[in-house]
Design a protein around this motif. Sequence first.
Motif, mmCIF file in Angstrom:
data_model
loop_
_atom_site.group_PDB
_atom_site.id
_atom_site.type_symbol
_atom_site.label_atom_id
_atom_site.label_comp_id
_atom_site.label_asym_id
_atom_site.label_seq_id
_atom_site.Cartn_x
_atom_site.Cartn_y
_atom_site.Cartn_z
ATOM 1 N N SER A 27 0.822 -1.212 0.000
ATOM 2 C CA SER A 27 0.000 0.000 0.000
ATOM 3 C C SER A 27 0.854 1.259 0.000
ATOM 4 O O SER A 27 0.331 2.360 -0.171
ATOM 5 C CB SER A 27 -0.934 0.002 1.218
ATOM 6 N N PHE A 28 2.166 1.121 0.192
ATOM 7 C CA PHE A 28 3.063 2.267 0.038
ATOM 8 C C PHE A 28 3.085 2.738 -1.412
ATOM 9 O O PHE A 28 3.192 3.917 -1.700
ATOM 10 C CB PHE A 28 4.495 1.873 0.427
ATOM 11 N N LEU A 29 3.022 1.782 -2.369
ATOM 12 C CA LEU A 29 3.130 2.111 -3.796
ATOM 13 C C LEU A 29 4.368 2.985 -4.028
ATOM 14 O O LEU A 29 4.329 3.981 -4.742
ATOM 15 C CB LEU A 29 1.864 2.808 -4.284
ATOM 16 N N ARG B 210 -1.901 7.514 -3.370
ATOM 17 C CA ARG B 210 -1.853 7.315 -1.924
ATOM 18 C C ARG B 210 -3.210 6.829 -1.433
ATOM 19 O O ARG B 210 -4.252 7.226 -1.952
ATOM 20 C CB ARG B 210 -1.488 8.637 -1.239
ATOM 21 N N SER B 211 -3.209 5.987 -0.417
ATOM 22 C CA SER B 211 -4.453 5.449 0.127
ATOM 23 C C SER B 211 -5.372 6.568 0.594
ATOM 24 O O SER B 211 -4.967 7.441 1.364
ATOM 25 C CB SER B 211 -4.161 4.505 1.300
ATOM 26 N N GLY B 212 -6.621 6.516 0.119
ATOM 27 C CA GLY B 212 -7.625 7.447 0.601
ATOM 28 C C GLY B 212 -8.522 6.809 1.638
ATOM 29 O O GLY B 212 -9.096 7.487 2.490
ATOM 30 N N VAL B 213 -8.639 5.488 1.572
ATOM 31 C CA VAL B 213 -9.444 4.699 2.503
ATOM 32 C C VAL B 213 -8.754 3.352 2.666
ATOM 33 O O VAL B 213 -8.367 2.733 1.673
ATOM 34 C CB VAL B 213 -10.878 4.473 1.967
ATOM 35 N N ALA C 174 -6.553 5.829 6.984
ATOM 36 C CA ALA C 174 -6.424 6.577 5.722
ATOM 37 C C ALA C 174 -7.580 7.539 5.480
ATOM 38 O O ALA C 174 -7.368 8.681 5.074
ATOM 39 C CB ALA C 174 -6.260 5.631 4.519
ATOM 40 N N SER C 175 -8.811 7.110 5.734
ATOM 41 C CA SER C 175 -9.942 8.018 5.539
ATOM 42 C C SER C 175 -10.122 8.957 6.726
ATOM 43 O O SER C 175 -10.813 9.974 6.612
ATOM 44 C CB SER C 175 -11.227 7.224 5.313
#
Length: 274
Positions: A95-97, A190-193, A211-212
């Motif tokens: 999830s870092f991407l 980037r993670s939004g949720v 994240a949210s």
Amino acid sequence: MDLNTIDAVVRPRHRAELGVLGPGDAWLAGGTWLFSEPQPHLTRLFDLSLTGWEPLRADEAGLSIAATCTVATLDAFEAPPSWRAAPLIGQCCRSFLASFKIWNMATVGGNLCMSLPAGPMISLCVALEGICTIWTPDGGERRLPVVDFVQGPLQPALRPGELLRSIELPREALGRRTAFRRASLTRLGRSGVLLIGTLPAAGGLVLTVTASTRRPVRLAFADMPGATELSARLAEAIPDALFYDDVHGRPDWRRHLTFDFAEEIRQELAEARA
């Protein structure tokens, strides 16, 4: 980025050599954020790379993660077969991407200390009931759940001069069945949720929302909730002001997906429990 205000770098090997942070001092672990922008207020760095802390230690108690453990090292860890939650480690690391450069330098402890909503090591450690060990300037230590360590964006629960030493993930949490949901505005964004559900051995459901929201939110249910109960608990625990607002997602979008993902996780884990 060169930090041209730094005039000294201290490289301690043992705790007795750590010293006490003063004005202009900072800990240096991976440095992926520290060297990403100017730090004109800093004049001295305490480089932790020579401390020799064992990155990962798996035993009967669970998994101990040194604060200096890199994302790449954690992702490469081969967990015992009985740790049903082990796939969550890879899901959160990815999830870092981030580029391989970041993966090989960024640390688990640094991600927690940044305390940004999208920090995936925060998501992992909160979902698996992680406990922080924090070294205090007087030579002592204190322990704090990760869910309480992250208080808001750039707001870790560190007092002046304290250092995050490690995070312990208990064996019971590592043995749980899990469900993972994540969304971002773009494929490599980037993670939004990011939501994680786990099934404790004693029953019920634990849902972690990251994240949210501006800080992690963890909800524990003694029994598997119904859809109405889950939605009501989410609404009570996460007021609208707690949903994060930045270029990676509007609060209303984050709220909508949080509730949708929570119900998907409930259904998936309810079927697994049946």
